[in-house]
Motif scaffolding. Structure first.
Motif, PDB file in Angstrom:
ATOM      1  N   GLU A  22      -6.317 -28.961  64.934  1.00 49.95           N
ATOM      2  CA  GLU A  22      -7.193 -29.954  64.134  1.00 49.95           C
ATOM      3  C   GLU A  22      -6.947 -31.491  64.684  1.00 49.95           C
ATOM      4  N   ALA A  33       0.407 -33.313  64.028  1.00 47.24           N
ATOM      5  CA  ALA A  33      -0.013 -32.408  63.053  1.00 47.24           C
ATOM      6  C   ALA A  33       0.788 -32.303  62.017  1.00 47.24           C
ATOM      7  N   SER A  34       0.220 -31.735  60.816  1.00 43.11           N
ATOM      8  CA  SER A  34       0.975 -31.406  59.461  1.00 43.11           C
ATOM      9  C   SER A  34       1.888 -30.415  59.565  1.00 43.11           C
ATOM     10  N   GLU A  35       2.005 -29.232  60.792  1.00 42.97           N
ATOM     11  CA  GLU A  35       3.165 -28.576  61.044  1.00 42.97           C
ATOM     12  C   GLU A  35       2.928 -27.959  62.306  1.00 42.97           C
ATOM     13  N   ALA A  66      -2.757 -26.117  63.023  1.00 43.33           N
ATOM     14  CA  ALA A  66      -2.540 -27.592  62.711  1.00 43.33           C
ATOM     15  C   ALA A  66      -2.715 -28.354  64.105  1.00 43.33           C
ATOM     16  N   SER A  92       5.759 -26.871  56.255  1.00 42.24           N
ATOM     17  CA  SER A  92       4.433 -27.679  56.255  1.00 42.24           C
ATOM     18  C   SER A  92       4.348 -28.976  55.433  1.00 42.24           C
ATOM     19  N   SER A  93       5.380 -29.604  54.893  1.00 47.46           N
ATOM     20  CA  SER A  93       5.359 -30.299  54.160  1.00 47.46           C
ATOM     21  C   SER A  93       5.011 -32.033  54.658  1.00 47.46           C
ATOM     22  N   GLY A  94       5.057 -31.885  56.071  1.00 51.00           N
ATOM     23  CA  GLY A  94       4.989 -33.362  56.548  1.00 51.00           C
ATOM     24  C   GLY A  94       4.429 -33.225  57.842  1.00 51.00           C
ATOM     25  N   GLY A  95       4.243 -34.472  58.724  1.00 50.35           N
ATOM     26  CA  GLY A  95       3.804 -34.527  60.168  1.00 50.35           C
ATOM     27  C   GLY A  95       4.792 -34.277  60.948  1.00 50.35           C
ATOM     28  N   SER A 133       7.133 -31.463  61.259  1.00 48.13           N
ATOM     29  CA  SER A 133       7.783 -31.371  59.720  1.00 48.13           C
ATOM     30  C   SER A 133       9.329 -31.339  60.066  1.00 48.13           C
ATOM     31  N   THR A 181       9.136 -23.948  60.721  1.00 48.43           N
ATOM     32  CA  THR A 181       8.342 -24.910  60.577  1.00 48.43           C
ATOM     33  C   THR A 181       8.393 -25.246  58.715  1.00 48.43           C
ATOM     34  N   SER A 239      -3.235 -41.893  61.137  1.00 51.00           N
ATOM     35  CA  SER A 239      -3.618 -40.517  61.433  1.00 51.00           C
ATOM     36  C   SER A 239      -3.938 -40.249  62.723  1.00 51.00           C
TER      37      SER A 239
END
Length: 446
Positions: free
Chosen positions: A375, A365-367, A372, A64-67, A70, A62, A403
């Motif tokens: 959330e 999710a962000s990752e 993630a 974690s820099s993007g949805g 990623s 993974t 979002s």
């Protein structure tokens, strides 16, 4: 239910072969009791597998820099399904709903790389321990961040308590209806709680009878639904006794029920067990003396196929139902019939929605990790967002800068809207057995 007039799903979307993003079967499907879905029908309570490798599950690979995970090339989630045992008639329905969901998702692709989405499947064997073993393998070896499972309420609860609780893994049950799941708010589900169904069943029986005998399967499903029924029935519950799963005979239970003055018998059990009860009661002529009632798990093609004509005519019950007037469900139904030459059930639709929610949460999710996904997984179903009926529509909102809270996935099984307890709204239908087949009548919401 408001019909969907904006869905972008096409039959091409749903019928596309799953390819690399398909279900990775682990173990065997031998022992399934049906080869087709049949009409709207029920499910409820139900191994560890071999060495299939995850193709992108867990946190491995993974960024974690993007949805959307990623930009991975593949994403794997897990599923614990009932492929053998008492709930096998319902496990196949889950597989078919899952296959159609994956086809629609992988027509579009997940994440910025439009990666493949796949499901690694384990067999619960319709019992708690095998379900726990399968879930543990998926979480610890395959490192999936999200787990769909299970069919049976007892299996789902056992998985949550033994494997998921205390971790970041997201669990979504595709079929469990016991009210007991409401007490575990982090155990999500796409099928509704049986509380409303139990109350509606009690009201239905009370219209014709003031004394009932109830037998229920001795697990979380049977306990939860029988407690709601007994607490809601306005008359006398003359008999209220559990029975064990996977027995070769239930003559003792039936004789005890016949020894009461009950004019109605309520069966809260599974297809295999109910089939045996129907045949044994028919042999003794009990079916001519009392009226039968049941819930969703006494609806299955295998029951009709393995009981005598006339042995349960007049039986009445309440089952979960799909919003058949909704366009997105009609699209799903049409694709299902084309693909499998059979009609879908709401249980197939619940599995379809569980997989689709998992994919939308992955996109939002962000990752691609459990933390993630935790959330965002509820947010993508909430009514505050824009209604969407397909993964593709949800992905477009997210790609345009939206979002998770901007998305409201309306499932093919109806509104999902996971509440604070992880429960969706209920949508039910009354059924009756006539001429040894199921007929469906009025709808009930709860």
């Amino acid at each position: 239910m408001v019909p969907n007039d904006k869905t972008g799903v096409t039959r091409r979307d749903l019928l596309k072969t799953t390819g690399a993003g398909g279900i990775v079967l682990v173990g065997t499907t031998a022992g399934c009791l049906e080869s087709s879905d049949g009409g709207d029908g029920g499910a409820e309570d139900g191994g560890s597998g071999g060495g299939n490798e995850s193709t992108g599950g867990g946190a491995e690979g993974t960024d974690s820099s993007g949805g959307g995970g990623s930009g991975q090339d593949s994403y794997s989630i897990g599923m614990v399904n009932a492929l053998t045992g008492s709930l096998a008639p319902y496990g196949e329905r889950n597989q078919r709903g899952t296959e159609l969901a994956l086809a629609a998702i992988n027509e579009v692709g997940v994440g910025s790389n439009d990666g493949e989405f796949s499901v690694i499947e384990e067999d619960s064997e319709s019992v708690n321990q095998a379900g726990v073993n399968g879930a543990r393998k998926l979480v610890t070896q395959d490192e999936v961040p999200l787990l769909i499972g299970a069919v049976g309420s007892g299996v789902s609860i056992a998985i949550f308590d033994s494997v998921v609780s205390g971790t970041d893994v997201v669990q979504i049950s595709q079929n469990s209806t016991s009210p007991e799941l409401t007490n575990k708010p982090d155990l999500l589900r796409t099928s509704p709680s049986g509380s409303a169904k139990g109350k509606a069943l009690a009201s239905l029986v009370a219209e014709e009878h003031d004394t009932v005998a109830v037998t229920w399967i001795n697990n979380d499903y049977g306990t939860g639904l029988s407690e709601v029924f007994a607490g809601s029935f306005e008359g006398d519950v003359a008999y209220n006794t559990p029975h064990d799963q996977d027995q070769s005979s239930y003559r003792g239970i039936l004789s005890e029920m016949a020894g009461t003055d009950a004019t109605a018998w309520v069966f809260i059990t599974y297809a295999n067990e109910y089939t045996i009860m129907v045949n044994e009661a028919y042999d003794q002529g009990f079916n001519e003396e009392v009226d039968y009632y049941g819930a969703e798990s006494t609806v299955a093609d295998s029951i009709i196929e393995n009981t005598e004509p006339g042995s349960m005519d007049g039986m009445t019950g309440i089952t979960e139902s799909a919003p058949v007037d909704q366009e997105s469900y009609q699209q799903f139904q049409s694709a299902f019939e084309d693909q499998f030459d059979a009609s879908p059930t709401v249980w197939s639709a619940y599995a379809y929605d569980a997989v689709t929610i998992a994919a939308i949460a992955t996109e939002a999710a962000s990752e691609f990790t459990g933390a993630a996904l935790q959330e965002v997984v509820r947010d993508v179903t909430r009514p505050e967002g824009e209604q969407v009926y397909t993964f593709e529509e949800a992905k477009q909102i997210l790609a345009d800068g939206g979002s998770a809270s901007d998305v409201n996935y309306e499932g093919v099984s109806g509104p999902v809207d996971l509440d604070e307890n992880g429960d969706p709204p209920g949508y039910y239908q009354i059924y009756r057995v006539a001429d040894h087949s199921y007929e469906y009548g009025d709808f009930i919401t709860g």
